[in-house]
Design a protein around this motif. Structure first.
Motif, PDB file in Angstrom:
ATOM      1  N   THR A  19       0.933  -1.128  -0.127  1.00 28.62           N
ATOM      2  CA  THR A  19      -0.025  -0.024   0.071  1.00 28.62           C
ATOM      3  C   THR A  19       0.941   1.231  -0.149  1.00 28.62           C
ATOM      4  OG1 THR A  19      -1.854  -1.058   1.182  1.00 28.62           O
ATOM      5  CG2 THR A  19      -1.713   1.345   1.288  1.00 28.62           C
ATOM      6  N   MET A  20       1.924   1.401   0.867  1.00 30.64           N
ATOM      7  CA  MET A  20       2.744   2.478   0.831  1.00 30.64           C
ATOM      8  C   MET A  20       3.576   2.781  -0.568  1.00 30.64           C
ATOM      9  SD  MET A  20       6.209   3.370   0.839  1.00 30.64           S
ATOM     10  CE  MET A  20       7.032   1.991   1.531  1.00 30.64           C
ATOM     11  N   HIS A  26       1.848   6.472  -7.125  1.00 30.42           N
ATOM     12  CA  HIS A  26       0.348   7.368  -7.542  1.00 30.42           C
ATOM     13  C   HIS A  26       0.879   8.728  -7.597  1.00 30.42           C
ATOM     14  CE1 HIS A  26      -3.552   8.299  -7.951  1.00 30.42           C
ATOM     15  NE2 HIS A  26      -3.482   9.039  -6.964  1.00 30.42           N
ATOM     16  N   VAL A  27       1.463   9.166  -6.128  1.00 33.18           N
ATOM     17  CA  VAL A  27       1.757  10.412  -6.247  1.00 33.18           C
ATOM     18  C   VAL A  27       2.927  10.928  -7.361  1.00 33.18           C
ATOM     19  CG1 VAL A  27       2.906  12.161  -4.497  1.00 33.18           C
ATOM     20  CG2 VAL A  27       1.069  10.523  -3.773  1.00 33.18           C
ATOM     21  N   HIS A  28       3.828  10.009  -7.576  1.00 33.12           N
ATOM     22  CA  HIS A  28       4.982  10.568  -8.314  1.00 33.12           C
ATOM     23  C   HIS A  28       4.835  10.226  -9.996  1.00 33.12           C
ATOM     24  CE1 HIS A  28       7.209  12.189  -4.920  1.00 33.12           C
ATOM     25  NE2 HIS A  28       6.673  11.247  -4.328  1.00 33.12           N
ATOM     26  N   ASN A  29       3.902   9.531 -10.322  1.00 35.58           N
ATOM     27  CA  ASN A  29       3.720   8.967 -11.505  1.00 35.58           C
ATOM     28  C   ASN A  29       4.723   8.329 -12.305  1.00 35.58           C
ATOM     29  OD1 ASN A  29       0.913   9.745 -11.271  1.00 35.58           O
ATOM     30  ND2 ASN A  29       1.375  12.021 -11.739  1.00 35.58           N
ATOM     31  N   ARG A  30       5.785   8.272 -11.448  1.00 38.69           N
ATOM     32  CA  ARG A  30       7.020   7.590 -12.416  1.00 38.69           C
ATOM     33  C   ARG A  30       7.748   6.782 -11.238  1.00 38.69           C
ATOM     34  NH1 ARG A  30      12.050  10.439 -12.738  1.00 38.69           N
ATOM     35  NH2 ARG A  30      12.128  12.411 -11.377  1.00 38.69           N
ATOM     36  N   PHE A  89       1.190   7.943   0.732  1.00 40.04           N
ATOM     37  CA  PHE A  89       1.511   9.455   0.439  1.00 40.04           C
ATOM     38  C   PHE A  89       0.106   9.718  -0.143  1.00 40.04           C
ATOM     39  CE2 PHE A  89       5.692   7.370   0.510  1.00 40.04           C
ATOM     40  CZ  PHE A  89       6.137   8.309   0.978  1.00 40.04           C
ATOM     41  N   LEU A  90      -0.158  11.081   0.054  1.00 39.31           N
ATOM     42  CA  LEU A  90      -1.530  11.837  -0.488  1.00 39.31           C
ATOM     43  C   LEU A  90      -0.958  12.583  -1.806  1.00 39.31           C
ATOM     44  CD1 LEU A  90      -3.371  12.364   2.542  1.00 39.31           C
ATOM     45  CD2 LEU A  90      -3.472  10.431   1.297  1.00 39.31           C
TER      46      LEU A  90
END
Length: 90
Positions: A19-20, A26-30, A89-90
């Motif tokens: 999950t982490m 997801h936040v960094h998209n790469r 991370f949000l």
């Protein structure tokens, strides 16, 4: 961000670790550099990391602090971001 490695040390928490990692991606998209130290006494986390092609080292039963020290030795970037596996991370 090319000079940053995300590092974390897990102990018998495969779902929480995943999950982490998903929230980070997801936040960094790469894909960023990352290394996980798996101190688990079973193979669940190791199998999950291997299945998702996440770089990891494994030291069954090693303490959290010792695992982090090993990760820092492997870090080749200027900066390391150390997070616990229960961070989202949000």
């Amino acid at each position: 961000m090319d000079d940053l490695t995300l590092i974390t040390s897990s102990y018998n928490t495969p779902d929480i670790t995943l999950t982490m990692l998903k929230s980070w991606m997801h936040v960094h998209n790469r894909t960023q550099r990352l290394i996980v130290c798996d101190n688990s006494t079973n193979s669940d986390t190791k199998n999950l990391l291997y299945g998702h092609k996440v770089p990891y080292i494994t030291y069954p039963g090693m303490s959290h602090g010792d695992g982090v020290n090993e990760l820092l030795k492997l870090c080749k970037t200027k900066y390391a971001l150390l997070v616990d596996t229960d961070v989202i991370f949000l």
